[in-house]
Design a protein around this motif. Structure first.
Motif, short mmCIF file in Angstrom:
data_model
loop_
_atom_site.label_atom_id
_atom_site.label_comp_id
_atom_site.label_asym_id
_atom_site.label_seq_id
_atom_site.Cartn_x
_atom_site.Cartn_y
_atom_site.Cartn_z
N GLU A 8 0.94 -1.11 -0.30
CA GLU A 8 -0.20 0.15 -0.06
C GLU A 8 1.28 1.12 0.31
N CYS A 9 -0.12 2.10 -0.78
CA CYS A 9 1.62 3.54 -0.64
C CYS A 9 0.32 4.47 -1.47
N LYS A 10 0.64 5.93 -0.52
CA LYS A 10 0.41 6.73 -1.14
C LYS A 10 0.79 7.77 -1.66
N PRO A 11 -0.03 8.11 -3.03
CA PRO A 11 0.86 8.98 -3.74
C PRO A 11 1.10 10.40 -3.32
N CYS A 12 1.95 10.91 -3.22
CA CYS A 12 2.24 12.37 -2.90
C CYS A 12 2.47 13.12 -4.23
N ILE A 13 2.31 15.09 -4.01
CA ILE A 13 3.02 15.58 -4.74
C ILE A 13 2.64 17.34 -4.08
N THR A 14 3.97 17.58 -4.55
CA THR A 14 4.46 18.91 -4.10
C THR A 14 3.70 20.09 -4.39
N ASP A 15 3.92 21.17 -3.54
CA ASP A 15 3.10 22.93 -5.00
C ASP A 15 4.13 22.72 -5.80
N CYS A 16 5.33 22.06 -4.97
CA CYS A 16 5.61 23.40 -6.51
C CYS A 16 5.56 22.03 -8.14
N VAL A 17 5.77 21.34 -7.55
CA VAL A 17 5.31 20.87 -8.78
C VAL A 17 3.80 20.78 -9.28
N MET A 18 2.99 20.91 -8.62
CA MET A 18 1.52 21.39 -9.06
C MET A 18 2.35 22.49 -10.12
N ALA A 19 2.56 23.51 -9.71
CA ALA A 19 2.50 24.95 -9.90
C ALA A 19 3.75 25.32 -11.38
N GLU A 20 4.56 23.91 -11.42
CA GLU A 20 4.60 23.83 -13.05
C GLU A 20 4.04 22.84 -13.53
N LEU A 21 3.36 21.80 -13.33
CA LEU A 21 2.38 21.51 -14.15
C LEU A 21 1.22 22.68 -14.87
N GLU A 22 0.90 23.71 -13.64
CA GLU A 22 -0.02 24.26 -14.14
C GLU A 22 0.83 25.04 -15.60
N LYS A 23 2.11 25.98 -14.95
CA LYS A 23 2.75 26.64 -16.37
C LYS A 23 3.02 26.06 -17.17
N LEU A 24 3.39 24.57 -17.55
CA LEU A 24 3.20 24.02 -19.01
C LEU A 24 2.17 24.01 -19.41
N GLY A 25 1.14 24.91 -18.67
CA GLY A 25 -0.21 24.01 -20.00
C GLY A 25 -0.82 23.40 -20.20
N GLN A 26 -1.18 23.32 -22.11
CA GLN A 26 -1.88 21.81 -22.50
C GLN A 26 -1.78 20.92 -22.90
N LYS A 27 -0.06 21.24 -23.07
CA LYS A 27 0.88 19.70 -23.22
C LYS A 27 0.29 19.05 -21.92
N TYR A 28 0.48 19.33 -21.15
CA TYR A 28 0.78 18.58 -19.70
C TYR A 28 -0.68 18.41 -18.43
N ARG A 29 -1.64 19.04 -19.35
CA ARG A 29 -2.99 19.02 -18.84
C ARG A 29 -3.13 17.39 -18.05
N PRO A 38 -7.55 13.74 -5.97
CA PRO A 38 -8.09 13.86 -4.36
C PRO A 38 -7.10 12.37 -3.52
N ARG A 39 -6.83 11.44 -4.43
CA ARG A 39 -6.30 10.21 -2.97
C ARG A 39 -4.63 11.01 -2.99
N PHE A 40 -4.85 12.33 -3.95
CA PHE A 40 -3.34 12.35 -4.06
C PHE A 40 -3.02 13.25 -2.37
N GLU A 41 -1.82 13.33 -1.97
CA GLU A 41 -1.38 14.03 -1.01
C GLU A 41 -0.78 15.02 -1.68
N HIS A 42 -1.19 16.32 -1.03
CA HIS A 42 -0.23 17.94 -1.23
C HIS A 42 0.24 17.75 -0.13
N ILE A 43 1.74 17.85 -0.68
CA ILE A 43 3.08 18.81 0.35
C ILE A 43 2.96 19.66 -0.02
#
Length: 111
Positions: A8-29, A38-43
């Motif tokens: 069992e594992c819990k996927p996590c994502i940092t705020d930095c990664v979220m911000a970078e994905l948002e900046k990259l635009g449609q290619k990474y939608r 919502p199953r991802f834990e935000h760090i």
């Protein structure tokens, strides 16, 4: 992912990664949509202006309880230099996980 790890594992994502994905635009939608699951834990990140790769490397150096999942070759190269941090990525439409470096197998180094 859990089938690959047999645990069992819990996927996590940092705020930095979220911000970078948002900046990259449609290619990474699709990646952004997966990251917003919502199953991802935000760090939360306490720094400002740090590149996401630097943030991930700093975090895994401080807390070696993470498995880093990435398809970014440069990030994988950087993570390989940190002993005791496994890397997960997609290869041929399947999850692959690199073994721990040989130096960390069998526990802590003996002096």
């Amino acid at each position: 992912m859990m089938d690959c790890l047999y645990a069992e594992c819990k996927p996590c994502i940092t705020d930095c990664v979220m911000a970078e994905l948002e900046k990259l635009g449609q290619k990474y939608r699709v990646a952004l949509k997966v990251a917003k699951d919502p199953r991802f834990e935000h760090i939360p990140c306490m720094h400002k202006g740090t590149y996401a790769d630097d943030c991930i490397c700093q975090r895994v150096q401080q807390h070696k309880c993470y498995i880093v999942a990435t398809c970014d070759r440069d990030l994988r190269r950087r993570i390989r230099k940190i002993p005791g941090v496994p890397i997960m990525y997609i290869q041929s439409h399947r999850y692959s996980i690199e073994r721990l470096p040989e130096a960390t197998i069998g526990g802590a180094p003996r002096n």
